[in-house]
Design a protein around this motif. Structure first.
Motif, PDB file in Angstrom:
ATOM      1  N   GLU A 279       5.002   4.636  -6.539  1.00 57.56           N
ATOM      2  CA  GLU A 279       4.763   3.557  -5.587  1.00 57.56           C
ATOM      3  C   GLU A 279       3.547   2.742  -5.996  1.00 57.56           C
ATOM      4  O   GLU A 279       2.577   3.289  -6.543  1.00 57.56           O
ATOM      5  CB  GLU A 279       4.560   4.125  -4.182  1.00 57.56           C
ATOM      6  CG  GLU A 279       5.793   4.811  -3.628  1.00 57.56           C
ATOM      7  CD  GLU A 279       5.601   5.396  -2.233  1.00 57.56           C
ATOM      8  OE1 GLU A 279       6.612   5.626  -1.557  1.00 57.56           O
ATOM      9  OE2 GLU A 279       4.432   5.619  -1.844  1.00 57.56           O
ATOM     10  N   LEU A 280       3.618   1.447  -5.727  1.00 61.81           N
ATOM     11  CA  LEU A 280       2.511   0.527  -5.973  1.00 61.81           C
ATOM     12  C   LEU A 280       1.754   0.321  -4.671  1.00 61.81           C
ATOM     13  O   LEU A 280       2.358   0.023  -3.633  1.00 61.81           O
ATOM     14  CB  LEU A 280       3.036  -0.813  -6.494  1.00 61.81           C
ATOM     15  CG  LEU A 280       1.993  -1.917  -6.724  1.00 61.81           C
ATOM     16  CD1 LEU A 280       1.097  -1.573  -7.898  1.00 61.81           C
ATOM     17  CD2 LEU A 280       2.683  -3.262  -6.948  1.00 61.81           C
ATOM     18  N   LEU A 281       0.432   0.474  -4.718  1.00 65.26           N
ATOM     19  CA  LEU A 281      -0.425   0.294  -3.548  1.00 65.26           C
ATOM     20  C   LEU A 281      -1.337  -0.899  -3.790  1.00 65.26           C
ATOM     21  O   LEU A 281      -1.924  -1.033  -4.864  1.00 65.26           O
ATOM     22  CB  LEU A 281      -1.295   1.536  -3.316  1.00 65.26           C
ATOM     23  CG  LEU A 281      -0.707   2.759  -2.600  1.00 65.26           C
ATOM     24  CD1 LEU A 281       0.511   3.309  -3.346  1.00 65.26           C
ATOM     25  CD2 LEU A 281      -1.776   3.848  -2.487  1.00 65.26           C
ATOM     26  N   HIS A 282      -1.468  -1.757  -2.794  1.00 64.92           N
ATOM     27  CA  HIS A 282      -2.454  -2.829  -2.892  1.00 64.92           C
ATOM     28  C   HIS A 282      -2.810  -3.328  -1.498  1.00 64.92           C
ATOM     29  O   HIS A 282      -2.030  -3.199  -0.545  1.00 64.92           O
ATOM     30  CB  HIS A 282      -1.965  -3.988  -3.779  1.00 64.92           C
ATOM     31  CG  HIS A 282      -0.738  -4.689  -3.275  1.00 64.92           C
ATOM     32  ND1 HIS A 282      -0.791  -5.661  -2.296  1.00 64.92           N
ATOM     33  CD2 HIS A 282       0.563  -4.579  -3.622  1.00 64.92           C
ATOM     34  CE1 HIS A 282       0.427  -6.117  -2.063  1.00 64.92           C
ATOM     35  NE2 HIS A 282       1.274  -5.471  -2.840  1.00 64.92           N
ATOM     36  N   ALA A 283      -3.990  -3.872  -1.371  1.00 63.98           N
ATOM     37  CA  ALA A 283      -4.411  -4.515  -0.129  1.00 63.98           C
ATOM     38  C   ALA A 283      -3.961  -5.970  -0.181  1.00 63.98           C
ATOM     39  O   ALA A 283      -3.145  -6.349  -1.025  1.00 63.98           O
ATOM     40  CB  ALA A 283      -5.929  -4.402   0.023  1.00 63.98           C
TER      41      ALA A 283
END
Length: 298
Positions: A279-283
């Motif tokens: 999974e890709l996480l970003h704000a």
């Protein structure tokens, strides 16, 4: 409560030492003692036993609240600063050890080719730390991995507001020594391996296997590192089995569905239906290089 005092309290509680906390925070030991005393005075309760330095019952309860609060404060600060920041061409990508697989490495290469000025630093760390670095602004985005049912998300991190996108899924194999009695099977069921000896690793925690298939899965060796080659060498030497993404053991053995490397074999996991998910996480990402990179990785 003053967040600076909370940060000092968390550091002392985690290090178990006023002097170690002072060194880590860049304060004098006297200043650390004064900050802890001020926090205890504010709450009207002792928070730390002094010899040895351990949390009191009240301190343990505060510790449960303090770390998420500090993380959310860092996330809020990073989010506000991010909205006013000039789009950066130097980015940090935090990733768990198995997250940046061959497929995503190719996407990353294409993204860099499309943005020649983009400089990327890849930083490997644990899953919880990836989320902390992303929400705290130390990394522009992160990649995390884990074992899940097809299309099911991984358990969300407790890291404040964050966007999570599934970017990759691949099959799992049971990694075992080349001379193991089950090494030539076309497939293996997890339920048939509950009595086998397993490696306890951060890449495949035994607790996760027990959650999926019930009790069993005795631990033969506890490996606390995150180097995949070390895990493969331990498997090949007979220290225990583990689950790995199929691409880690990607050389097909002749005329079989079994995967093989000089370090061991990987037999496809036939049941239950599980995958290695990334999974890709970003704000929040303002328009610019980071947003384009996130889109390319997705």
């Amino acid at each position: 409560m003053d967040p600076h005092l909370l940060r000092t309290f968390v550091t002392v509680a985690r290090t178990g030492s006023f002097s170690a906390a002072a060194a880590q925070l860049g304060y004098t030991q006297s200043a650390v003692s004064q900050q802890i005393a001020a926090l205890e005075s504010d709450l009207g309760l002792p928070l730390l036993h002094r010899r040895p330095v351990t949390p009191t019952e009240a301190g343990a309860r505060l510790l449960d609240h303090a770390e998420p609060l500090l993380l959310r404060l860092r996330a809020a600060r990073a989010d506000v600063l991010r909205t006013a920041a000039t789009p950066a061409h130097r980015l940090t990508l935090a990733a768990t050890p198995l997250a940046l697989n061959a497929r995503l490495a190719v996407r990353l290469a294409r993204a860099r080719a499309a943005q020649p000025r983009l400089e990327i630093t890849v930083r490997t760390c644990a899953r919880e730390e990836v989320a902390r670095q992303v929400t705290g602004g130390e990394a522009a985005m992160g990649l995390t991995d884990g074992i899940a049912a097809p299309s099911d998300p991984l358990p969300p991190p407790d890291a404040g507001p964050i966007t999570i996108v599934g970017v990759s899924e691949e099959s799992l194999v049971v990694a075992l020594p080349a001379d193991h009695p089950l090494a030539d099977r076309p497939g293996l069921r997890l339920a048939d391996l509950v009595d086998a000896r397993w490696l306890q690793t951060t890449l495949c925690p035994v607790q996760r296997l027990r959650h999926l298939a019930g009790d069993g899965f005795p631990v033969a060796l506890d490996y606390t590192g995150d180097d995949v080659h070390t895990v493969l060498n331990l498997v090949a030497a007979g220290h225990g089995l583990t689950l790995l993404p199929a691409s880690v053991l990607a050389t097909p053995a002749p005329a079989t569905s079994v995967l093989a490397t000089p370090a061991g074999r990987g037999v496809p996991l036939s049941a239950p239906r599980l995958v290695h998910r990334v999974e890709l996480l970003h704000a929040t990402l303002p328009a610019g290089p980071a947003a384009r990179l996130a889109a390319d990785l997705s």
